[in-house]
Design an enzyme around this catalytic site. Sequence first.
Site, PDB file in Angstrom:
ATOM      1  N   TYR A 120      -0.103  46.242  48.188  1.00  0.00           N
ATOM      2  CA  TYR A 120       1.108  45.410  48.162  1.00  0.00           C
ATOM      3  C   TYR A 120       0.583  43.908  49.122  1.00  0.00           C
ATOM      4  O   TYR A 120       0.719  43.109  48.918  1.00  0.00           O
ATOM      5  CB  TYR A 120       2.359  45.991  48.432  1.00  0.00           C
ATOM      6  CG  TYR A 120       3.305  45.117  48.867  1.00  0.00           C
ATOM      7  CD1 TYR A 120       3.939  43.982  47.980  1.00  0.00           C
ATOM      8  CD2 TYR A 120       3.772  44.832  50.137  1.00  0.00           C
ATOM      9  CE1 TYR A 120       4.913  43.273  48.542  1.00  0.00           C
ATOM     10  CE2 TYR A 120       4.673  44.237  50.893  1.00  0.00           C
ATOM     11  CZ  TYR A 120       5.229  42.876  49.848  1.00  0.00           C
ATOM     12  OH  TYR A 120       6.332  42.197  50.191  1.00  0.00           O
ATOM     13  N   LYS A 164      -0.128  39.949  48.709  1.00  0.00           N
ATOM     14  CA  LYS A 164       0.687  39.122  49.405  1.00  0.00           C
ATOM     15  C   LYS A 164      -0.143  38.072  50.304  1.00  0.00           C
ATOM     16  O   LYS A 164       0.102  36.904  50.178  1.00  0.00           O
ATOM     17  CB  LYS A 164       1.873  39.588  50.151  1.00  0.00           C
ATOM     18  CG  LYS A 164       3.074  40.232  49.317  1.00  0.00           C
ATOM     19  CD  LYS A 164       3.765  39.389  48.372  1.00  0.00           C
ATOM     20  CE  LYS A 164       4.660  38.428  49.141  1.00  0.00           C
ATOM     21  NZ  LYS A 164       5.537  37.634  48.364  1.00  0.00           N
ATOM     22  N   THR A 194       5.656  38.262  53.590  1.00  0.00           N
ATOM     23  CA  THR A 194       5.962  39.557  54.512  1.00  0.00           C
ATOM     24  C   THR A 194       5.049  39.590  55.833  1.00  0.00           C
ATOM     25  O   THR A 194       3.730  39.013  55.779  1.00  0.00           O
ATOM     26  CB  THR A 194       5.713  40.648  53.462  1.00  0.00           C
ATOM     27  OG1 THR A 194       5.849  41.850  54.374  1.00  0.00           O
ATOM     28  CG2 THR A 194       4.211  40.698  53.034  1.00  0.00           C
ATOM     29  N   ASP A 195       5.600  40.337  56.674  1.00  0.00           N
ATOM     30  CA  ASP A 195       4.812  40.765  57.828  1.00  0.00           C
ATOM     31  C   ASP A 195       3.796  41.508  57.667  1.00  0.00           C
ATOM     32  O   ASP A 195       3.133  41.654  58.472  1.00  0.00           O
ATOM     33  CB  ASP A 195       5.960  41.150  59.120  1.00  0.00           C
ATOM     34  CG  ASP A 195       6.813  42.476  58.500  1.00  0.00           C
ATOM     35  OD1 ASP A 195       6.404  43.089  57.464  1.00  0.00           O
ATOM     36  OD2 ASP A 195       7.315  43.016  59.437  1.00  0.00           O
ATOM     37  N   GLU A 196       3.942  42.237  56.499  1.00  0.00           N
ATOM     38  CA  GLU A 196       2.790  43.391  56.237  1.00  0.00           C
ATOM     39  C   GLU A 196       1.448  42.792  56.001  1.00  0.00           C
ATOM     40  O   GLU A 196       0.531  43.486  56.258  1.00  0.00           O
ATOM     41  CB  GLU A 196       3.376  44.097  54.929  1.00  0.00           C
ATOM     42  CG  GLU A 196       4.357  44.674  55.019  1.00  0.00           C
ATOM     43  CD  GLU A 196       4.690  46.229  54.032  1.00  0.00           C
ATOM     44  OE1 GLU A 196       3.680  46.303  53.449  1.00  0.00           O
ATOM     45  OE2 GLU A 196       5.871  46.572  54.000  1.00  0.00           O
TER      46      GLU A 196
HETATM   47  P1  NAD Z   1      12.542  42.603  44.435  1.00  0.00           P
HETATM   48  O1  NAD Z   1      11.717  43.521  43.958  1.00  0.00           O
HETATM   49  O2  NAD Z   1      14.108  42.955  44.681  1.00  0.00           O
HETATM   50  O3  NAD Z   1      12.849  41.317  43.387  1.00  0.00           O
HETATM   51  C1  NAD Z   1      11.901  40.781  42.690  1.00  0.00           C
HETATM   52  C2  NAD Z   1      12.288  39.869  41.724  1.00  0.00           C
HETATM   53  O4  NAD Z   1      11.185  39.251  41.185  1.00  0.00           O
HETATM   54  C3  NAD Z   1      12.894  40.721  40.616  1.00  0.00           C
HETATM   55  O5  NAD Z   1      14.158  40.137  40.153  1.00  0.00           O
HETATM   56  C4  NAD Z   1      11.667  40.739  39.610  1.00  0.00           C
HETATM   57  O6  NAD Z   1      12.281  40.868  38.219  1.00  0.00           O
HETATM   58  C5  NAD Z   1      11.066  39.193  39.817  1.00  0.00           C
HETATM   59  N1  NAD Z   1       9.739  39.144  39.310  1.00  0.00           N
HETATM   60  C6  NAD Z   1       8.670  40.151  39.336  1.00  0.00           C
HETATM   61  N2  NAD Z   1       7.757  39.704  38.671  1.00  0.00           N
HETATM   62  C7  NAD Z   1       7.711  38.469  38.374  1.00  0.00           C
HETATM   63  C8  NAD Z   1       7.113  37.556  37.686  1.00  0.00           C
HETATM   64  N3  NAD Z   1       5.762  37.605  37.315  1.00  0.00           N
HETATM   65  N4  NAD Z   1       7.691  36.294  37.248  1.00  0.00           N
HETATM   66  C9  NAD Z   1       9.025  36.140  37.477  1.00  0.00           C
HETATM   67  N5  NAD Z   1       9.785  36.938  38.149  1.00  0.00           N
HETATM   68  C10 NAD Z   1       9.195  38.016  38.503  1.00  0.00           C
HETATM   69  O7  NAD Z   1      11.967  41.677  45.764  1.00  0.00           O
HETATM   70  P2  NAD Z   1      12.659  41.219  47.003  1.00  0.00           P
HETATM   71  O8  NAD Z   1      12.760  42.527  47.901  1.00  0.00           O
HETATM   72  O9  NAD Z   1      13.902  40.505  46.920  1.00  0.00           O
HETATM   73  O10 NAD Z   1      11.562  40.478  47.424  1.00  0.00           O
HETATM   74  C11 NAD Z   1      11.532  39.178  47.351  1.00  0.00           C
HETATM   75  C12 NAD Z   1      10.237  38.432  48.054  1.00  0.00           C
HETATM   76  O11 NAD Z   1      10.535  38.671  49.421  1.00  0.00           O
HETATM   77  C13 NAD Z   1       9.028  39.192  47.730  1.00  0.00           C
HETATM   78  O12 NAD Z   1       7.949  38.130  47.737  1.00  0.00           O
HETATM   79  C14 NAD Z   1       8.666  40.197  48.752  1.00  0.00           C
HETATM   80  O13 NAD Z   1       7.369  40.275  48.920  1.00  0.00           O
HETATM   81  C15 NAD Z   1       9.297  39.101  50.069  1.00  0.00           C
HETATM   82  N6  NAD Z   1       9.768  40.167  51.176  1.00  0.00           N
HETATM   83  C16 NAD Z   1      10.511  41.072  50.773  1.00  0.00           C
HETATM   84  C17 NAD Z   1      10.994  41.905  51.933  1.00  0.00           C
HETATM   85  C18 NAD Z   1      12.186  42.962  51.977  1.00  0.00           C
HETATM   86  O14 NAD Z   1      12.128  43.950  52.770  1.00  0.00           O
HETATM   87  N7  NAD Z   1      12.419  43.357  50.733  1.00  0.00           N
HETATM   88  C19 NAD Z   1      10.430  41.575  53.427  1.00  0.00           C
HETATM   89  C20 NAD Z   1       9.932  40.429  53.513  1.00  0.00           C
HETATM   90  C21 NAD Z   1       9.317  39.737  52.299  1.00  0.00           C
HETATM   91  O1  DAU Z   2       8.088  44.555  56.051  1.00  0.00           O
HETATM   92  C1  DAU Z   2       8.491  43.939  55.250  1.00  0.00           C
HETATM   93  C2  DAU Z   2       8.262  44.838  53.716  1.00  0.00           C
HETATM   94  O2  DAU Z   2       9.122  45.546  53.720  1.00  0.00           O
HETATM   95  C3  DAU Z   2       8.507  43.925  52.509  1.00  0.00           C
HETATM   96  O3  DAU Z   2       7.310  42.884  52.495  1.00  0.00           O
HETATM   97  C4  DAU Z   2       8.242  44.854  51.437  1.00  0.00           C
HETATM   98  O4  DAU Z   2       8.550  44.145  50.176  1.00  0.00           O
HETATM   99  C5  DAU Z   2       9.532  45.843  51.333  1.00  0.00           C
HETATM  100  O5  DAU Z   2       9.602  46.771  50.545  1.00  0.00           O
HETATM  101  C6  DAU Z   2       9.252  46.357  53.051  1.00  0.00           C
HETATM  102  O6  DAU Z   2       8.326  47.470  52.848  1.00  0.00           O
HETATM  103  P1  DAU Z   2       8.320  48.846  53.737  1.00  0.00           P
HETATM  104  O7  DAU Z   2       7.101  49.759  53.118  1.00  0.00           O
HETATM  105  O8  DAU Z   2       8.258  48.704  55.029  1.00  0.00           O
HETATM  106  O9  DAU Z   2       9.765  49.407  53.279  1.00  0.00           O
HETATM  107  P2  DAU Z   2      10.222  50.800  52.587  1.00  0.00           P
HETATM  108  O10 DAU Z   2      11.796  50.631  52.284  1.00  0.00           O
HETATM  109  O11 DAU Z   2       9.518  51.168  51.316  1.00  0.00           O
HETATM  110  O12 DAU Z   2      10.033  51.782  53.581  1.00  0.00           O
HETATM  111  C7  DAU Z   2      10.438  51.573  55.050  1.00  0.00           C
HETATM  112  C8  DAU Z   2       9.601  52.529  55.933  1.00  0.00           C
HETATM  113  O13 DAU Z   2      10.538  53.684  55.525  1.00  0.00           O
HETATM  114  C9  DAU Z   2       8.511  52.698  55.615  1.00  0.00           C
HETATM  115  O14 DAU Z   2       7.882  53.249  56.894  1.00  0.00           O
HETATM  116  C10 DAU Z   2       8.424  54.075  54.766  1.00  0.00           C
HETATM  117  C11 DAU Z   2       9.436  54.749  55.099  1.00  0.00           C
HETATM  118  N1  DAU Z   2      10.105  55.406  53.849  1.00  0.00           N
HETATM  119  C12 DAU Z   2      10.279  54.878  52.799  1.00  0.00           C
HETATM  120  C13 DAU Z   2      10.769  55.710  51.644  1.00  0.00           C
HETATM  121  C14 DAU Z   2      11.086  54.880  50.226  1.00  0.00           C
HETATM  122  C15 DAU Z   2      10.164  56.818  53.834  1.00  0.00           C
HETATM  123  O15 DAU Z   2      10.073  57.430  55.343  1.00  0.00           O
HETATM  124  N2  DAU Z   2      10.942  57.514  52.974  1.00  0.00           N
HETATM  125  C16 DAU Z   2      11.074  56.978  51.830  1.00  0.00           C
HETATM  126  O16 DAU Z   2      11.530  57.630  50.836  1.00  0.00           O
END
Ligand code: NAD
Ligand code: DAU
Length: 354
Positions: free
Chosen positions: A160, A164, A134-136
């Site tokens: 989180y 990561k 992630t970019d975080e």
């Molecule tokens: P998600 O939470 O939707 O899905 C995660 C999946 O991993 C689930 O199906 C869960 O059951 C599985 N999982 C959790 N723990 C596990 C374990 N110990 N063993 C096997 N499976 C397990 O997540 P996502 O949003 O699809 O993100 C996928 C990946 O991409 C993550 O590594 C996250 O950090 C990264 N990522 C997400 C975003 C985003 O915006 N969602 C952005 C950048 C990077």
């Molecule tokens: O940047 C990549 C990341 O983006 C991934 O690594 C994470 O897995 C993914 O969850 C996401 O993280 P964020 O914290 O940025 O996403 P989230 O959707 O939780 O929140 C997006 C923005 O919105 C953040 O600034 C928090 C804000 N927010 C979120 C929720 C859930 C609100 O203002 N209200 C809310 O109820």
Amino acid sequence: MQTILVTGGAGFIGANFILLARRLQWANIVNLDKLTYASNLENLAEVQADKNYNFIQGDIANFELVTYLLEQYHPDAIINFAAESHVDRSIFSPQEFIQTNVVGTFQLLEASRFYWHKLSFEQQKKFRFLHISTDEVYGSLTPQEQAFREDMPYAPNSPYAASKAASDHFVRAYYHTYGLPTLTTNCSNNYGPMQFPEKLIPLIILNAIDSKPLPIYGDGQNIRDWLYVIDHCQAIYLVLKQGKTGETYNIGGMNEQSNVKVVEKICAILDELVPQPNFHYSSLITFVQDRPGHDRRYAINCHKLSHELGWQPQENFDSGLIKTVKWYLNNISWVNQVRSGSYQKWLKQNYENR
Ligand code: NAD
Ligand code: DAU
């Protein structure tokens, strides 16, 4: 055709990747997923009967299971999507994030290293371990600062992001120490179909169609760089095929938006698609207590990916958001299944005292 072991493939990005990989015949897929609250096997209904797709319920931290799967399926690559992924949950209970994101990735790397050692020289050269990050991990930017580049120091601010970052460091160490052919991608915020509605965009869509308050943390001026999930999946495949081992690649949408803007856009789309006679959806917007340690701005410089590998996102934010809203409106059975007891419990925990 190659075989890829995908971990976390029943979650949001992993499921989108698997569906695309099978539709476009990129590879045979073995999906290892623990099936946590964030997963949904309904996401994968389309490939359930596909003989080139196999699902195994299990934990990436289970070294014996991963070793068995590697010997059984003999994959050419591993893509590690599995993670605890929600920042707010990491604030309430960080331990699970250390267990899966750090210990789990470590065990997966260990099993991969032993497997890789036993491959022939030719197979070793072709093998890839792609870690999805992630970019975080780069921390938070001020409005004036330049977007994150791959060579910037890590500065994670949430449990989180710290977990990561730790996993990214282990992946790097396994390349440098053992020669395991690893790659890491650091992507910005994804949106699109099948995202669990704890994340901002689906949460706002579902609350709005229920006429519930639309919670925005703090002043709503935090900025995220949004990327359509299919563009992310295409980038992952490109990095897998053409990325240089030992390298990291940033992936971003070149699409910075404040949270307020995102929520207003969703409201405007819903005003068009499901107009309410008595109110505009934006009247539901409610500013609530901020997220502790809330990162102000993320922005990704993905010049390396576009320059070296020729990747460009295809979806623009307005059309991607309309597609996303329509997906949730058209998949009410998915939505209702997800809105189970445990989801209600989460909403109570996160929003009741804000
Ligand atoms: P998600 O939470 O939707 O899905 C995660 C999946 O991993 C689930 O199906 C869960 O059951 C599985 N999982 C959790 N723990 C596990 C374990 N110990 N063993 C096997 N499976 C397990 O997540 P996502 O949003 O699809 O993100 C996928 C990946 O991409 C993550 O590594 C996250 O950090 C990264 N990522 C997400 C975003 C985003 O915006 N969602 C952005 C950048 C990077
Ligand atoms: O940047 C990549 C990341 O983006 C991934 O690594 C994470 O897995 C993914 O969850 C996401 O993280 P964020 O914290 O940025 O996403 P989230 O959707 O939780 O929140 C997006 C923005 O919105 C953040 O600034 C928090 C804000 N927010 C979120 C929720 C859930 C609100 O203002 N209200 C809310 O109820």
